[in-house]
Scaffold this motif. Structure first.
Motif, short mmCIF file in Angstrom:
data_model
loop_
_atom_site.label_atom_id
_atom_site.label_comp_id
_atom_site.label_asym_id
_atom_site.label_seq_id
_atom_site.Cartn_x
_atom_site.Cartn_y
_atom_site.Cartn_z
N ALA A 162 0.91 -1.18 -0.02
CA ALA A 162 -0.20 0.06 -0.10
C ALA A 162 0.99 1.17 0.08
N ALA A 163 0.28 2.49 -0.40
CA ALA A 163 1.12 3.85 -0.57
C ALA A 163 1.32 4.07 0.70
N ASP A 164 0.77 3.82 1.92
CA ASP A 164 0.92 4.01 3.10
C ASP A 164 1.43 2.87 3.91
N GLY A 165 2.24 1.87 3.19
CA GLY A 165 2.86 0.73 3.91
C GLY A 165 4.28 0.61 3.74
N VAL A 166 4.91 -0.27 4.05
CA VAL A 166 6.39 -0.44 4.15
C VAL A 166 6.59 -1.05 2.66
N ALA A 167 7.39 -0.57 1.81
CA ALA A 167 8.09 -1.18 0.83
C ALA A 167 9.23 -0.46 0.60
N TRP A 168 10.10 -1.22 -0.18
CA TRP A 168 11.79 -1.08 -0.48
C TRP A 168 11.70 -0.85 -1.69
N ILE A 169 12.70 0.31 -2.17
CA ILE A 169 12.91 0.59 -3.56
C ILE A 169 14.61 0.86 -3.94
N CYS A 170 14.86 0.43 -5.29
CA CYS A 170 16.21 0.96 -5.62
C CYS A 170 16.15 2.15 -6.14
N SER A 171 17.06 2.81 -6.56
CA SER A 171 17.02 3.94 -7.42
C SER A 171 16.36 4.12 -8.96
N TYR A 172 16.01 2.78 -9.19
CA TYR A 172 15.13 2.86 -10.42
C TYR A 172 13.81 2.50 -10.06
N GLU A 173 13.39 2.64 -8.78
CA GLU A 173 12.21 2.48 -8.18
C GLU A 173 11.58 1.14 -8.52
N CYS A 174 12.37 0.13 -8.63
CA CYS A 174 11.85 -1.43 -8.34
C CYS A 174 11.50 -1.37 -6.96
N THR A 175 10.32 -2.17 -6.83
CA THR A 175 9.70 -2.30 -5.55
C THR A 175 9.70 -3.58 -4.74
N PHE A 176 9.90 -3.66 -3.63
CA PHE A 176 9.89 -5.20 -3.02
C PHE A 176 9.15 -5.02 -1.48
N ARG A 214 14.11 1.88 2.22
CA ARG A 214 12.86 2.08 2.52
C ARG A 214 12.26 3.25 1.76
N ARG A 215 11.20 3.02 1.03
CA ARG A 215 10.44 3.92 0.28
C ARG A 215 9.43 4.59 1.46
N PRO A 216 9.48 6.22 1.02
CA PRO A 216 8.61 6.94 1.80
C PRO A 216 7.13 6.63 1.68
N THR A 217 6.46 6.75 2.59
CA THR A 217 4.82 6.56 2.56
C THR A 217 4.29 7.74 2.11
N ARG A 218 3.18 7.41 1.47
CA ARG A 218 2.12 8.57 1.02
C ARG A 218 0.86 8.02 1.61
N VAL A 219 0.06 9.27 2.30
CA VAL A 219 -1.03 9.22 2.93
C VAL A 219 -2.15 8.84 1.86
N ALA A 220 -3.06 8.04 2.09
CA ALA A 220 -4.00 7.82 0.98
C ALA A 220 -4.96 8.94 0.99
N ARG A 221 -5.42 9.48 -0.07
CA ARG A 221 -6.50 10.64 -0.11
C ARG A 221 -7.84 9.95 -0.12
#
Length: 59
Positions: A17-31, A52-59
Motif C-alpha cells: 500500500a502507498a501508506d505501507g512499508v516497501a523498499w525501492i532501488c534508485s530505479y524505483e523497483c519495488t519489494f 525504505r520507500r517513503p509513505t504516502r497518505v491515501a487521499r
C-alpha cells in the motif's frame, strides 16, 4: 518528477500500500519487507541498494 508508488512487490506480487512499508532501488523497483530481507537489500534487477520507500497518505 514524482516518485512512482507501485502497488505490488516485483518478486512475490504481494500488495504494498502507498501508506505501507516497501523498499525501492534508485530505479524505483519495488519489494515487500520479506523479499527485501531475502534479497539482503540488493535489487536483483540492477544490483543497487534497496532503501525504505517513503509513505504516502491515501487521499
Amino acid at each position: 518528477m514524482a516518485l512512482e508508488m507501485r502497488g505490488a512487490c516485483e518478486r512475490c506480487e504481494s500488495v504494498v500500500a502507498a501508506d505501507g512499508v516497501a523498499w525501492i532501488c534508485s530505479y524505483e523497483c519495488t519489494f515487500c519487507e520479506d523479499c527485501t530481507a531475502a534479497l539482503r537489500r540488493v535489487c536483483p534487477n540492477c544490483a543497487g541498494e534497496l532503501v525504505r520507500r517513503p509513505t504516502r497518505v491515501a487521499r
